[in-house]
Design a protein around this motif. Sequence first.
Motif, PDB file in Angstrom:
ATOM      1  N   SER A 171      35.111  40.014  44.208  1.00 30.32           N
ATOM      2  CA  SER A 171      34.734  40.162  45.608  1.00 30.32           C
ATOM      3  C   SER A 171      33.725  41.290  45.787  1.00 30.32           C
ATOM      4  O   SER A 171      33.815  42.340  45.145  1.00 30.32           O
ATOM      5  CB  SER A 171      35.975  40.445  46.459  1.00 30.32           C
ATOM      6  OG  SER A 171      35.636  40.516  47.829  1.00 30.32           O
TER       7      SER A 171
ATOM      8  N   LYS B  46      31.244  43.341  48.920  1.00 28.46           N
ATOM      9  CA  LYS B  46      30.892  43.539  50.325  1.00 28.46           C
ATOM     10  C   LYS B  46      29.376  43.380  50.444  1.00 28.46           C
ATOM     11  O   LYS B  46      28.608  44.214  49.974  1.00 28.46           O
ATOM     12  CB  LYS B  46      31.316  44.919  50.810  1.00 28.46           C
ATOM     13  CG  LYS B  46      30.968  45.187  52.276  1.00 28.46           C
ATOM     14  CD  LYS B  46      31.273  46.618  52.665  1.00 28.46           C
ATOM     15  CE  LYS B  46      32.756  46.872  52.679  1.00 28.46           C
ATOM     16  NZ  LYS B  46      33.066  48.267  53.108  1.00 28.46           N
TER      17      LYS B  46
ATOM     18  N   ASN C 186      32.586  40.055  53.345  1.00 28.33           N
ATOM     19  CA  ASN C 186      33.049  40.071  51.962  1.00 28.33           C
ATOM     20  C   ASN C 186      33.075  38.661  51.392  1.00 28.33           C
ATOM     21  O   ASN C 186      33.354  37.690  52.103  1.00 28.33           O
ATOM     22  CB  ASN C 186      34.455  40.659  51.868  1.00 28.33           C
ATOM     23  CG  ASN C 186      34.487  42.137  52.193  1.00 28.33           C
ATOM     24  OD1 ASN C 186      33.442  42.777  52.308  1.00 28.33           O
ATOM     25  ND2 ASN C 186      35.685  42.677  52.352  1.00 28.33           N
TER      26      ASN C 186
ATOM     27  N   PRO D 172      34.138  46.226  47.978  1.00 31.87           N
ATOM     28  CA  PRO D 172      34.839  45.852  49.215  1.00 31.87           C
ATOM     29  C   PRO D 172      35.987  46.778  49.559  1.00 31.87           C
ATOM     30  O   PRO D 172      36.509  46.730  50.679  1.00 31.87           O
ATOM     31  CB  PRO D 172      35.345  44.436  48.914  1.00 31.87           C
ATOM     32  CG  PRO D 172      35.436  44.375  47.430  1.00 31.87           C
ATOM     33  CD  PRO D 172      34.313  45.222  46.918  1.00 31.87           C
TER      34      PRO D 172
END
Length: 379
Positions: free
Chosen positions: A270, A272, A318, A344
Amino acid sequence: MFWFKYKYVSVQGLENVKLPSGTPVALNLTSSKTYTFTSAKNDSLVLNSGSAIYPLDPYTKQVFVYDGPDTNSPYLGTVLSFELDQALRNKSSGSTLTLLNVYNETSYSYAMVNDYSDILKYTSYSFFAFSQKYPFDNALNALSGPINGVTFFCVDCQEAYISSLNLLHYPEKDSSIQLQPLTPAQNQPVYLTYSSKDFSNQSLPQLIPGNLFTLSTDANYFAIRLESNDLVRNAWKKPFYGKKGTIFSPSLWTPGANSSFDQRFESSQSVKFTFNVPSLVINQKGEELRVQIGSSGANSFNTVFNETLSNPGTRVANGTYLEATFSGTSSKSSTIVTFEMKDPNESTITTTIKSTTDFSPRGFDSIIIVLPLFFAFFG
Protein backbone atom coordinates in the motif's frame (compact mmCIF):
# COMPACT_ATOMS: atom_id res chain seq x y z
CA MET A 1 62.32 12.00 -51.61
CA PHE A 2 58.59 11.71 -51.18
CA TRP A 3 55.50 11.32 -53.29
CA PHE A 4 51.77 11.58 -52.85
CA LYS A 5 48.66 10.63 -54.72
CA TYR A 6 45.61 12.77 -55.21
CA LYS A 7 42.29 12.75 -57.00
CA TYR A 8 40.64 15.88 -58.30
CA VAL A 9 36.95 16.15 -57.44
CA SER A 10 34.87 19.07 -58.67
CA VAL A 11 32.37 20.42 -56.15
CA GLN A 12 30.77 22.81 -58.60
CA GLY A 13 27.17 22.30 -59.68
CA LEU A 14 26.27 19.86 -56.90
CA GLU A 15 22.65 19.56 -55.84
CA ASN A 16 21.97 21.81 -52.86
CA VAL A 17 19.78 20.82 -49.90
CA LYS A 18 18.28 23.67 -47.87
CA LEU A 19 18.09 23.15 -44.10
CA PRO A 20 16.63 25.35 -41.34
CA SER A 21 18.56 26.41 -38.28
CA GLY A 22 17.58 25.14 -34.86
CA THR A 23 17.08 21.46 -35.77
CA PRO A 24 19.57 18.54 -35.53
CA VAL A 25 20.75 17.10 -38.84
CA ALA A 26 22.61 13.80 -39.35
CA LEU A 27 26.12 14.38 -40.72
CA ASN A 28 25.91 11.18 -42.77
CA LEU A 29 25.88 13.43 -45.81
CA THR A 30 25.98 12.40 -49.47
CA SER A 31 29.04 13.54 -51.43
CA SER A 32 26.92 14.46 -54.45
CA LYS A 33 25.14 17.21 -52.51
CA THR A 34 25.90 20.32 -50.50
CA TYR A 35 23.86 21.21 -47.43
CA THR A 36 23.10 24.83 -46.60
CA PHE A 37 21.70 26.05 -43.29
CA THR A 38 19.82 29.34 -43.48
CA SER A 39 18.68 31.61 -40.67
CA ALA A 40 15.01 32.59 -40.96
CA LYS A 41 15.90 35.66 -38.88
CA ASN A 42 18.66 36.72 -41.29
CA ASP A 43 20.98 36.17 -38.34
CA SER A 44 24.53 34.82 -38.12
CA LEU A 45 24.83 31.08 -37.46
CA VAL A 46 26.85 28.99 -34.98
CA LEU A 47 27.74 25.33 -35.60
CA ASN A 48 27.92 22.58 -32.94
CA SER A 49 28.03 18.83 -33.41
CA GLY A 50 27.64 15.74 -31.25
CA SER A 51 27.97 11.98 -31.64
CA ALA A 52 26.00 9.24 -29.91
CA ILE A 53 29.04 6.93 -30.19
CA TYR A 54 32.31 8.90 -30.13
CA PRO A 55 33.33 11.74 -27.79
CA LEU A 56 34.92 13.16 -30.95
CA ASP A 57 33.80 11.55 -34.20
CA PRO A 58 36.91 11.16 -36.41
CA TYR A 59 34.78 11.08 -39.55
CA THR A 60 33.71 14.70 -39.06
CA LYS A 61 37.20 15.76 -40.16
CA GLN A 62 35.95 14.95 -43.66
CA VAL A 63 32.95 17.28 -43.48
CA PHE A 64 33.93 20.75 -44.73
CA VAL A 65 32.34 23.99 -43.53
CA TYR A 66 31.92 27.06 -45.77
CA ASP A 67 30.96 30.54 -44.63
CA GLY A 68 28.13 31.19 -47.05
CA PRO A 69 25.49 29.69 -49.36
CA ASP A 70 27.78 27.40 -51.41
CA THR A 71 31.30 25.97 -51.80
CA ASN A 72 32.49 29.18 -53.45
CA SER A 73 32.19 30.79 -50.02
CA PRO A 74 35.23 31.10 -47.71
CA TYR A 75 36.36 27.78 -46.23
CA LEU A 76 36.21 27.76 -42.41
CA GLY A 77 37.56 24.29 -41.60
CA THR A 78 36.09 20.89 -40.83
CA VAL A 79 33.34 20.03 -38.36
CA LEU A 80 35.96 18.22 -36.25
CA SER A 81 38.18 21.31 -36.11
CA PHE A 82 35.23 23.26 -34.73
CA GLU A 83 34.94 20.74 -31.89
CA LEU A 84 38.68 20.61 -31.17
CA ASP A 85 39.35 24.33 -31.20
CA GLN A 86 36.82 26.46 -29.35
CA ALA A 87 38.34 29.58 -30.92
CA LEU A 88 37.03 28.45 -34.29
CA ARG A 89 33.47 28.38 -33.04
CA ASN A 90 32.70 31.86 -34.27
CA LYS A 91 29.48 32.98 -35.84
CA SER A 92 29.15 33.03 -39.60
CA SER A 93 29.65 36.35 -41.36
CA GLY A 94 26.22 36.05 -43.00
CA SER A 95 22.99 34.14 -42.56
CA THR A 96 24.11 30.86 -44.21
CA LEU A 97 26.55 28.00 -43.60
CA THR A 98 27.26 25.20 -46.09
CA LEU A 99 28.51 21.66 -45.36
CA LEU A 100 30.11 19.21 -47.79
CA ASN A 101 31.13 15.58 -47.17
CA VAL A 102 33.38 15.19 -50.19
CA TYR A 103 34.78 11.78 -49.12
CA ASN A 104 31.32 10.21 -48.68
CA GLU A 105 32.43 8.58 -45.41
CA THR A 106 29.82 7.51 -42.86
CA SER A 107 29.57 9.79 -39.84
CA TYR A 108 27.61 9.00 -36.70
CA SER A 109 27.40 12.63 -35.62
CA TYR A 110 24.68 15.24 -35.80
CA ALA A 111 25.04 18.93 -36.50
CA MET A 112 23.17 21.61 -34.59
CA VAL A 113 23.25 25.03 -36.23
CA ASN A 114 21.70 27.81 -34.16
CA ASP A 115 20.95 31.44 -34.85
CA TYR A 116 23.53 33.47 -32.99
CA SER A 117 20.88 35.58 -31.23
CA ASP A 118 19.25 32.42 -29.81
CA ILE A 119 22.37 31.35 -27.91
CA LEU A 120 23.76 34.81 -27.16
CA LYS A 121 22.26 34.63 -23.66
CA TYR A 122 24.55 31.70 -22.77
CA THR A 123 28.12 32.08 -21.55
CA SER A 124 28.76 28.70 -23.20
CA TYR A 125 26.60 26.43 -25.34
CA SER A 126 27.04 22.74 -26.22
CA PHE A 127 25.21 20.04 -28.13
CA PHE A 128 25.24 16.31 -27.30
CA ALA A 129 23.64 13.29 -28.95
CA PHE A 130 22.84 9.98 -27.27
CA SER A 131 20.95 6.79 -28.14
CA GLN A 132 19.23 3.79 -26.61
CA LYS A 133 22.49 1.83 -26.81
CA TYR A 134 24.76 4.71 -25.77
CA PRO A 135 23.27 6.83 -22.93
CA PHE A 136 24.63 10.25 -22.11
CA ASP A 137 26.44 9.95 -18.76
CA ASN A 138 28.86 12.79 -18.26
CA ALA A 139 29.81 15.80 -16.18
CA LEU A 140 30.25 19.37 -17.38
CA ASN A 141 32.53 21.38 -15.14
CA ALA A 142 34.50 24.63 -15.10
CA LEU A 143 31.35 26.39 -16.30
CA SER A 144 31.45 30.15 -15.79
CA GLY A 145 29.14 33.09 -16.21
CA PRO A 146 25.53 33.52 -15.15
CA ILE A 147 23.99 30.87 -17.44
CA ASN A 148 25.17 28.02 -19.66
CA GLY A 149 23.14 26.00 -22.16
CA VAL A 150 23.20 22.44 -23.47
CA THR A 151 20.92 20.84 -26.06
CA PHE A 152 20.45 17.06 -25.94
CA PHE A 153 19.16 14.87 -28.77
CA CYS A 154 18.25 11.17 -28.63
CA VAL A 155 18.85 9.90 -32.15
CA ASP A 156 16.67 6.75 -32.02
CA CYS A 157 14.03 7.27 -29.34
CA GLN A 158 10.92 9.36 -28.77
CA GLU A 159 11.33 9.69 -25.00
CA ALA A 160 14.21 10.09 -22.57
CA TYR A 161 14.68 9.65 -18.83
CA ILE A 162 16.81 11.61 -16.37
CA SER A 163 18.15 8.78 -14.22
CA SER A 164 20.79 10.64 -12.18
CA LEU A 165 21.71 14.26 -11.52
CA ASN A 166 24.28 16.14 -9.47
CA LEU A 167 24.82 19.89 -9.51
CA LEU A 168 27.19 22.12 -7.53
CA HIS A 169 28.32 25.72 -7.43
CA TYR A 170 31.55 27.14 -5.99
CA PRO A 171 31.67 29.17 -3.85
CA GLU A 172 28.77 27.27 -2.35
CA LYS A 173 25.38 28.71 -3.20
CA ASP A 174 22.04 27.50 -4.45
CA SER A 175 22.11 26.60 -8.14
CA SER A 176 19.61 25.02 -10.48
CA ILE A 177 19.01 23.48 -13.86
CA GLN A 178 15.98 24.10 -16.05
CA LEU A 179 14.80 21.94 -18.93
CA GLN A 180 12.62 22.99 -21.83
CA PRO A 181 11.58 21.31 -25.09
CA LEU A 182 13.47 21.55 -28.40
CA THR A 183 16.34 24.00 -28.99
CA PRO A 184 16.96 27.64 -28.02
CA ALA A 185 15.51 28.65 -31.41
CA GLN A 186 11.97 27.59 -30.43
CA ASN A 187 12.02 29.42 -27.07
CA GLN A 188 9.73 26.89 -25.36
CA PRO A 189 8.48 27.11 -21.73
CA VAL A 190 10.52 25.59 -18.91
CA TYR A 191 8.77 22.44 -17.68
CA LEU A 192 11.32 20.96 -15.26
CA THR A 193 13.44 22.75 -12.65
CA TYR A 194 15.80 21.16 -10.14
CA SER A 195 17.50 23.19 -7.40
CA SER A 196 20.60 22.08 -5.50
CA LYS A 197 18.95 23.42 -2.34
CA ASP A 198 16.09 20.92 -2.28
CA PHE A 199 16.86 18.37 -5.00
CA SER A 200 16.50 14.71 -4.11
CA ASN A 201 17.23 11.63 -6.20
CA GLN A 202 13.77 10.48 -5.16
CA SER A 203 12.59 12.68 -8.04
CA LEU A 204 14.34 10.31 -10.45
CA PRO A 205 14.01 8.73 -12.87
CA GLN A 206 11.95 11.42 -14.58
CA LEU A 207 10.34 10.84 -17.96
CA ILE A 208 10.74 13.45 -20.70
CA PRO A 209 8.29 12.51 -23.50
CA GLY A 210 10.46 13.95 -26.27
CA ASN A 211 13.88 13.38 -27.83
CA LEU A 212 15.12 16.98 -28.20
CA PHE A 213 15.42 19.36 -25.25
CA THR A 214 17.63 22.10 -23.84
CA LEU A 215 19.10 22.45 -20.35
CA SER A 216 20.07 25.80 -18.83
CA THR A 217 22.04 26.13 -15.61
CA ASP A 218 23.79 28.63 -13.37
CA ALA A 219 25.82 25.84 -11.72
CA ASN A 220 29.52 25.63 -12.54
CA TYR A 221 29.41 21.84 -12.31
CA PHE A 222 26.72 19.32 -13.07
CA ALA A 223 26.61 15.63 -13.93
CA ILE A 224 23.62 14.04 -15.60
CA ARG A 225 22.66 10.66 -17.02
CA LEU A 226 20.10 10.52 -19.83
CA GLU A 227 18.91 7.22 -21.21
CA SER A 228 16.03 5.42 -22.90
CA ASN A 229 15.69 1.68 -22.37
CA ASP A 230 13.44 -0.91 -20.73
CA LEU A 231 15.41 -0.89 -17.47
CA VAL A 232 14.93 2.82 -16.76
CA ARG A 233 11.38 2.69 -18.15
CA ASN A 234 10.48 0.05 -15.55
CA ALA A 235 12.23 2.06 -12.81
CA TRP A 236 10.10 5.11 -13.72
CA LYS A 237 6.91 3.07 -13.19
CA LYS A 238 8.02 1.47 -9.91
CA PRO A 239 6.56 3.14 -6.77
CA PHE A 240 8.60 3.70 -3.62
CA TYR A 241 8.08 5.85 -0.53
CA GLY A 242 9.32 9.37 -1.21
CA LYS A 243 9.08 9.11 -4.98
CA LYS A 244 8.11 12.33 -6.79
CA GLY A 245 7.58 13.06 -10.44
CA THR A 246 5.66 14.78 -13.21
CA ILE A 247 3.65 13.29 -16.07
CA PHE A 248 3.54 15.34 -19.28
CA SER A 249 1.57 15.09 -22.48
CA PRO A 250 4.04 14.30 -25.30
CA SER A 251 2.60 17.27 -27.23
CA LEU A 252 4.21 19.65 -24.71
CA TRP A 253 7.72 18.40 -25.51
CA THR A 254 7.19 17.67 -29.20
CA PRO A 255 4.74 20.06 -30.89
CA GLY A 256 2.41 18.13 -33.18
CA ALA A 257 2.79 14.87 -31.25
CA ASN A 258 -0.09 13.03 -29.60
CA SER A 259 -1.28 14.53 -26.34
CA SER A 260 -2.68 11.28 -24.92
CA PHE A 261 -0.95 8.97 -22.45
CA ASP A 262 -1.59 6.13 -20.03
CA GLN A 263 0.85 5.96 -17.11
CA ARG A 264 0.39 3.32 -14.41
CA PHE A 265 2.48 2.98 -11.23
CA GLU A 266 1.83 -0.27 -9.36
CA SER A 267 3.27 -1.59 -6.10
CA SER A 268 2.98 -4.82 -4.14
CA GLN A 269 2.32 -2.84 -0.96
CA SER A 270 0.00 0.00 0.00
CA VAL A 271 1.14 3.53 -0.91
CA LYS A 272 -0.24 6.95 -0.06
CA PHE A 273 -0.56 8.63 -3.48
CA THR A 274 -0.79 12.41 -3.75
CA PHE A 275 -1.40 14.20 -7.05
CA ASN A 276 -2.32 17.56 -8.54
CA VAL A 277 -2.92 18.93 -12.04
CA PRO A 278 -0.88 22.11 -12.63
CA SER A 279 -2.27 22.38 -16.16
CA LEU A 280 -5.00 20.84 -18.30
CA VAL A 281 -5.95 22.15 -21.75
CA ILE A 282 -9.00 20.57 -23.40
CA ASN A 283 -9.21 21.41 -27.10
CA GLN A 284 -11.69 18.79 -28.32
CA LYS A 285 -15.05 17.66 -26.95
CA GLY A 286 -14.85 14.29 -25.22
CA GLU A 287 -11.25 14.62 -24.06
CA GLU A 288 -10.69 13.92 -20.39
CA LEU A 289 -8.02 13.31 -17.79
CA ARG A 290 -8.75 10.42 -15.44
CA VAL A 291 -6.65 9.61 -12.37
CA GLN A 292 -7.44 6.34 -10.61
CA ILE A 293 -6.04 5.12 -7.30
CA GLY A 294 -6.96 1.71 -5.99
CA SER A 295 -6.08 -1.81 -4.97
CA SER A 296 -6.88 -5.14 -6.57
CA GLY A 297 -10.34 -6.35 -5.56
CA ALA A 298 -11.39 -3.02 -3.99
CA ASN A 299 -13.32 0.00 -5.22
CA SER A 300 -11.00 2.55 -6.77
CA PHE A 301 -10.90 6.31 -6.20
CA ASN A 302 -11.54 7.97 -9.58
CA THR A 303 -11.02 11.64 -10.40
CA VAL A 304 -12.12 12.90 -13.82
CA PHE A 305 -11.38 16.31 -15.34
CA ASN A 306 -12.98 17.30 -18.64
CA GLU A 307 -12.56 21.08 -18.67
CA THR A 308 -9.53 23.34 -19.06
CA LEU A 309 -8.14 24.17 -15.61
CA SER A 310 -5.02 24.58 -13.48
CA ASN A 311 -4.20 23.52 -9.92
CA PRO A 312 -7.67 22.34 -8.83
CA GLY A 313 -6.25 21.12 -5.52
CA THR A 314 -4.25 18.20 -4.19
CA ARG A 315 -5.89 14.77 -4.04
CA VAL A 316 -4.73 12.05 -1.65
CA ALA A 317 -5.70 8.38 -1.47
CA ASN A 318 -4.18 5.05 -0.48
CA GLY A 319 -3.82 2.07 -2.76
CA THR A 320 -1.38 -0.20 -4.54
CA TYR A 321 -1.56 1.61 -7.88
CA LEU A 322 -2.02 5.02 -9.43
CA GLU A 323 -3.02 5.26 -13.09
CA ALA A 324 -3.25 8.56 -14.99
CA THR A 325 -4.90 8.46 -18.41
CA PHE A 326 -5.43 11.36 -20.79
CA SER A 327 -7.65 10.74 -23.82
CA GLY A 328 -6.47 13.79 -25.76
CA THR A 329 -7.09 13.56 -29.51
CA SER A 330 -5.75 16.99 -30.45
CA SER A 331 -2.06 17.91 -30.44
CA LYS A 332 -3.19 21.30 -29.09
CA SER A 333 -4.53 19.61 -25.97
CA SER A 334 -2.21 18.84 -23.07
CA THR A 335 -1.93 18.16 -19.39
CA ILE A 336 0.63 18.05 -16.59
CA VAL A 337 0.13 15.81 -13.55
CA THR A 338 2.43 15.94 -10.53
CA PHE A 339 2.56 13.11 -8.02
CA GLU A 340 4.20 12.00 -4.79
CA MET A 341 4.23 8.61 -3.06
CA LYS A 342 4.44 8.22 0.72
CA ASP A 343 4.23 5.65 3.48
CA PRO A 344 0.49 5.21 4.25
CA ASN A 345 1.29 4.91 7.96
CA GLU A 346 2.22 8.59 8.10
CA SER A 347 -0.11 10.98 9.94
CA THR A 348 -3.62 11.58 8.58
CA ILE A 349 -4.01 14.27 5.91
CA THR A 350 -7.22 16.16 5.19
CA THR A 351 -7.79 17.59 1.71
CA THR A 352 -10.66 19.73 0.47
CA ILE A 353 -11.98 18.93 -3.00
CA LYS A 354 -13.09 22.04 -4.89
CA SER A 355 -13.55 20.99 -8.51
CA THR A 356 -17.02 20.10 -9.80
CA THR A 357 -15.39 17.80 -12.36
CA ASP A 358 -14.16 15.50 -9.59
CA PHE A 359 -16.19 12.35 -8.92
CA SER A 360 -15.66 10.03 -5.97
CA PRO A 361 -16.84 6.39 -6.18
CA ARG A 362 -20.14 7.53 -4.62
CA GLY A 363 -20.48 10.50 -6.96
CA PHE A 364 -19.98 13.14 -4.24
CA ASP A 365 -17.94 16.33 -4.32
CA SER A 366 -16.68 16.17 -0.80
CA ILE A 367 -14.02 16.50 1.84
CA ILE A 368 -11.82 13.44 1.73
CA ILE A 369 -10.12 12.28 4.91
CA VAL A 370 -7.49 9.73 4.01
CA LEU A 371 -6.74 7.11 6.65
CA PRO A 372 -4.13 4.37 6.32
CA LEU A 373 -5.30 1.38 4.27
CA PHE A 374 -8.82 2.62 3.44
CA PHE A 375 -10.86 5.60 2.20
CA ALA A 376 -13.42 7.62 4.14
CA PHE A 377 -15.82 9.94 2.29
CA PHE A 378 -18.08 12.45 3.97
CA GLY A 379 -20.77 14.40 2.18
